[in-house]
Design a protein around this motif. Structure first.
Motif, PDB file in Angstrom:
ATOM      1  N   MET A 188       0.834  -1.168   0.000  1.00  0.00           N
ATOM      2  CA  MET A 188       0.000   0.000   0.000  1.00  0.00           C
ATOM      3  C   MET A 188       0.884   1.237   0.000  1.00  0.00           C
ATOM      4  SD  MET A 188      -1.723   1.065   3.631  1.00  0.00           S
ATOM      5  CE  MET A 188      -1.232  -0.209   4.742  1.00  0.00           C
ATOM      6  N   ASN A 189       0.718   2.072  -0.945  1.00  0.00           N
ATOM      7  CA  ASN A 189       1.332   3.394  -0.907  1.00  0.00           C
ATOM      8  C   ASN A 189       0.320   4.301  -0.244  1.00  0.00           C
ATOM      9  OD1 ASN A 189       3.568   2.459  -2.192  1.00  0.00           O
ATOM     10  ND2 ASN A 189       3.040   3.279  -4.183  1.00  0.00           N
ATOM     11  N   THR A 190       0.689   4.892   0.857  1.00  0.00           N
ATOM     12  CA  THR A 190      -0.265   5.671   1.632  1.00  0.00           C
ATOM     13  C   THR A 190      -0.090   7.158   1.360  1.00  0.00           C
ATOM     14  OG1 THR A 190       1.214   5.916   3.519  1.00  0.00           O
ATOM     15  CG2 THR A 190      -0.191   3.959   3.488  1.00  0.00           C
ATOM     16  N   PRO A 191      -1.185   7.889   1.373  1.00  0.00           N
ATOM     17  CA  PRO A 191      -1.028   9.345   1.364  1.00  0.00           C
ATOM     18  C   PRO A 191      -0.510   9.741   2.745  1.00  0.00           C
ATOM     19  CG  PRO A 191      -3.332   8.764   1.636  1.00  0.00           C
ATOM     20  CD  PRO A 191      -2.584   7.478   1.413  1.00  0.00           C
ATOM     21  N   PRO A 192       0.233  10.821   2.824  1.00  0.00           N
ATOM     22  CA  PRO A 192       0.741  11.215   4.141  1.00  0.00           C
ATOM     23  C   PRO A 192      -0.391  11.495   5.123  1.00  0.00           C
ATOM     24  CG  PRO A 192       1.834  12.450   2.404  1.00  0.00           C
ATOM     25  CD  PRO A 192       0.694  11.698   1.764  1.00  0.00           C
ATOM     26  N   ALA A 193      -0.176  11.082   6.341  1.00  0.00           N
ATOM     27  CA  ALA A 193      -1.056  11.453   7.449  1.00  0.00           C
ATOM     28  C   ALA A 193      -0.250  12.425   8.290  1.00  0.00           C
ATOM     29  CB  ALA A 193      -1.438  10.225   8.264  1.00  0.00           C
ATOM     30  N   ASP A 203       6.817   1.688  -1.054  1.00  0.00           N
ATOM     31  CA  ASP A 203       7.990   0.939  -1.516  1.00  0.00           C
ATOM     32  C   ASP A 203       8.734   0.234  -0.385  1.00  0.00           C
ATOM     33  OD1 ASP A 203       7.437   1.836  -4.133  1.00  0.00           O
ATOM     34  OD2 ASP A 203       8.533   3.696  -3.735  1.00  0.00           O
ATOM     35  N   GLY A 204       7.982  -0.329   0.569  1.00  0.00           N
ATOM     36  CA  GLY A 204       8.600  -1.082   1.653  1.00  0.00           C
ATOM     37  C   GLY A 204       9.209  -0.242   2.760  1.00  0.00           C
ATOM     38  N   LEU A 205       8.931   1.072   2.774  1.00  0.00           N
ATOM     39  CA  LEU A 205       9.480   1.949   3.811  1.00  0.00           C
ATOM     40  C   LEU A 205       8.393   2.788   4.456  1.00  0.00           C
ATOM     41  CD1 LEU A 205      12.704   3.323   2.088  1.00  0.00           C
ATOM     42  CD2 LEU A 205      12.593   1.676   3.976  1.00  0.00           C
ATOM     43  N   LEU A 206       8.451   2.883   5.761  1.00  0.00           N
ATOM     44  CA  LEU A 206       7.649   3.833   6.513  1.00  0.00           C
ATOM     45  C   LEU A 206       8.510   5.067   6.708  1.00  0.00           C
ATOM     46  CD1 LEU A 206       5.288   4.705   8.381  1.00  0.00           C
ATOM     47  CD2 LEU A 206       6.562   3.616  10.253  1.00  0.00           C
ATOM     48  N   ARG A 207       7.994   6.222   6.339  1.00  0.00           N
ATOM     49  CA  ARG A 207       8.736   7.482   6.506  1.00  0.00           C
ATOM     50  C   ARG A 207       8.015   8.331   7.546  1.00  0.00           C
ATOM     51  NH1 ARG A 207      12.639  10.383   3.434  1.00  0.00           N
ATOM     52  NH2 ARG A 207      12.547  12.632   3.834  1.00  0.00           N
ATOM     53  N   CYS A 208       8.774   8.787   8.528  1.00  0.00           N
ATOM     54  CA  CYS A 208       8.260   9.654   9.584  1.00  0.00           C
ATOM     55  C   CYS A 208       9.022  10.969   9.508  1.00  0.00           C
ATOM     56  CB  CYS A 208       8.471   9.022  10.948  1.00  0.00           C
ATOM     57  SG  CYS A 208       7.695   7.407  11.127  1.00  0.00           S
ATOM     58  N   GLU A 209       8.296  12.076   9.518  1.00  0.00           N
ATOM     59  CA  GLU A 209       8.911  13.402   9.453  1.00  0.00           C
ATOM     60  C   GLU A 209       8.391  14.256  10.601  1.00  0.00           C
ATOM     61  OE1 GLU A 209       7.893  15.029   5.623  1.00  0.00           O
ATOM     62  OE2 GLU A 209       9.234  13.655   4.570  1.00  0.00           O
ATOM     63  N   GLU A 215      13.377   6.613   8.278  1.00  0.00           N
ATOM     64  CA  GLU A 215      12.638   5.567   7.575  1.00  0.00           C
ATOM     65  C   GLU A 215      12.870   4.229   8.262  1.00  0.00           C
ATOM     66  OE1 GLU A 215      12.504   7.418   3.087  1.00  0.00           O
ATOM     67  OE2 GLU A 215      14.138   6.037   3.576  1.00  0.00           O
ATOM     68  N   LEU A 216      11.809   3.418   8.267  1.00  0.00           N
ATOM     69  CA  LEU A 216      11.861   2.057   8.795  1.00  0.00           C
ATOM     70  C   LEU A 216      11.348   1.110   7.726  1.00  0.00           C
ATOM     71  CD1 LEU A 216      10.269   2.575  12.331  1.00  0.00           C
ATOM     72  CD2 LEU A 216      12.676   2.152  11.828  1.00  0.00           C
ATOM     73  N   PRO A 217      11.978  -0.038   7.560  1.00  0.00           N
ATOM     74  CA  PRO A 217      11.446  -1.008   6.598  1.00  0.00           C
ATOM     75  C   PRO A 217      10.135  -1.606   7.109  1.00  0.00           C
ATOM     76  CG  PRO A 217      13.347  -1.906   7.746  1.00  0.00           C
ATOM     77  CD  PRO A 217      13.191  -0.486   8.207  1.00  0.00           C
ATOM     78  N   VAL A 218       9.221  -1.816   6.191  1.00  0.00           N
ATOM     79  CA  VAL A 218       7.962  -2.515   6.482  1.00  0.00           C
ATOM     80  C   VAL A 218       7.765  -3.561   5.403  1.00  0.00           C
ATOM     81  CG1 VAL A 218       6.881  -0.601   7.729  1.00  0.00           C
ATOM     82  CG2 VAL A 218       6.601  -0.756   5.265  1.00  0.00           C
ATOM     83  N   ALA A 264       6.940  -5.449   2.268  1.00  0.00           N
ATOM     84  CA  ALA A 264       6.586  -4.922   0.942  1.00  0.00           C
ATOM     85  C   ALA A 264       5.140  -5.210   0.601  1.00  0.00           C
ATOM     86  CB  ALA A 264       7.517  -5.495  -0.116  1.00  0.00           C
ATOM     87  N   ALA A 265       4.618  -6.342   1.048  1.00  0.00           N
ATOM     88  CA  ALA A 265       3.239  -6.697   0.737  1.00  0.00           C
ATOM     89  C   ALA A 265       2.267  -5.676   1.311  1.00  0.00           C
ATOM     90  CB  ALA A 265       2.898  -8.081   1.309  1.00  0.00           C
ATOM     91  N   LEU A 266       2.621  -5.063   2.431  1.00  0.00           N
ATOM     92  CA  LEU A 266       1.741  -4.075   3.051  1.00  0.00           C
ATOM     93  C   LEU A 266       1.928  -2.688   2.485  1.00  0.00           C
ATOM     94  CD1 LEU A 266       2.005  -5.181   6.772  1.00  0.00           C
ATOM     95  CD2 LEU A 266       0.156  -5.626   5.178  1.00  0.00           C
ATOM     96  N   SER A 267       3.127  -2.385   1.995  1.00  0.00           N
ATOM     97  CA  SER A 267       3.377  -1.032   1.516  1.00  0.00           C
ATOM     98  C   SER A 267       3.402  -0.923   0.006  1.00  0.00           C
ATOM     99  CB  SER A 267       4.711  -0.516   2.092  1.00  0.00           C
ATOM    100  OG  SER A 267       5.765  -1.310   1.590  1.00  0.00           O
ATOM    101  N   ALA A 268       3.163  -2.009  -0.700  1.00  0.00           N
ATOM    102  CA  ALA A 268       3.210  -1.984  -2.165  1.00  0.00           C
ATOM    103  C   ALA A 268       1.923  -1.486  -2.759  1.00  0.00           C
ATOM    104  CB  ALA A 268       3.504  -3.389  -2.697  1.00  0.00           C
TER     105      ALA A 268
END
Length: 130
Positions: free
Chosen positions: A1-6, A67-73, A121-124, A126-130
């Motif tokens: 899943m590519n997520t829109p930013p929250a 793309d398999g990464l969680l990004r926190c800003e 960034e943290l890896p997650v 790929a099946a969940l973030s694709a």
């Protein structure tokens, strides 16, 4: 899943660290990224604590997954970019970015027109973030 930013905004008060952790955990659970919660919460705590301690005004937390990464800003109003420091054995602080360095797959900071953004960034799976 590519997520829109929250994203969420918080005041620069100590209680915002807890609120940011709660918001992040709820969003990660909603996205099905339970396995990322503990590390994400710990690292978010470090970055929001730094923002509350060193900046004034609003602190913004943003999360996205792709793309398999969680990004926190974390965005704050201070123009001073953080730098990794070696803490002495008796220091009670200066370890937060070292945790971010060790536990994340990458981190950095960028100046903005209003201050800066510090990210990690943290890896997650790929099946969940694709």
């Amino acid at each position: 899943m590519n997520t829109p930013p929250a994203s969420w905004t918080f005041s620069s008060r100590p209680c915002s660290v807890f609120q940011a952790r709660q918001a992040a955990r709820a969003q990660l659970v909603e996205w099905g990224l339970h396995q990322a919660c503990d590390f994400a919460e710990l690292l978010i705590s470090e970055l929001v604590t730094n923002a509350v301690r060193h900046a004034r005004g609003i602190v913004r937390l943003s999360l996205s997954a792709a793309d398999g990464l969680l990004r926190c800003e974390v965005e704050d109003s201070s123009p001073l970019l953080p730098r990794l420091r070696a803490a002495a054995d008796d220091d009670e602080s200066s370890r937060g970015l070292a945790l971010v360095e060790v536990l994340s797959s990458g981190w950095g900071s960028v100046p903005t027109g209003r201050g800066k953004v510090v990210w990690f960034e943290l890896p997650v799976p790929a099946a969940l973030s694709a």
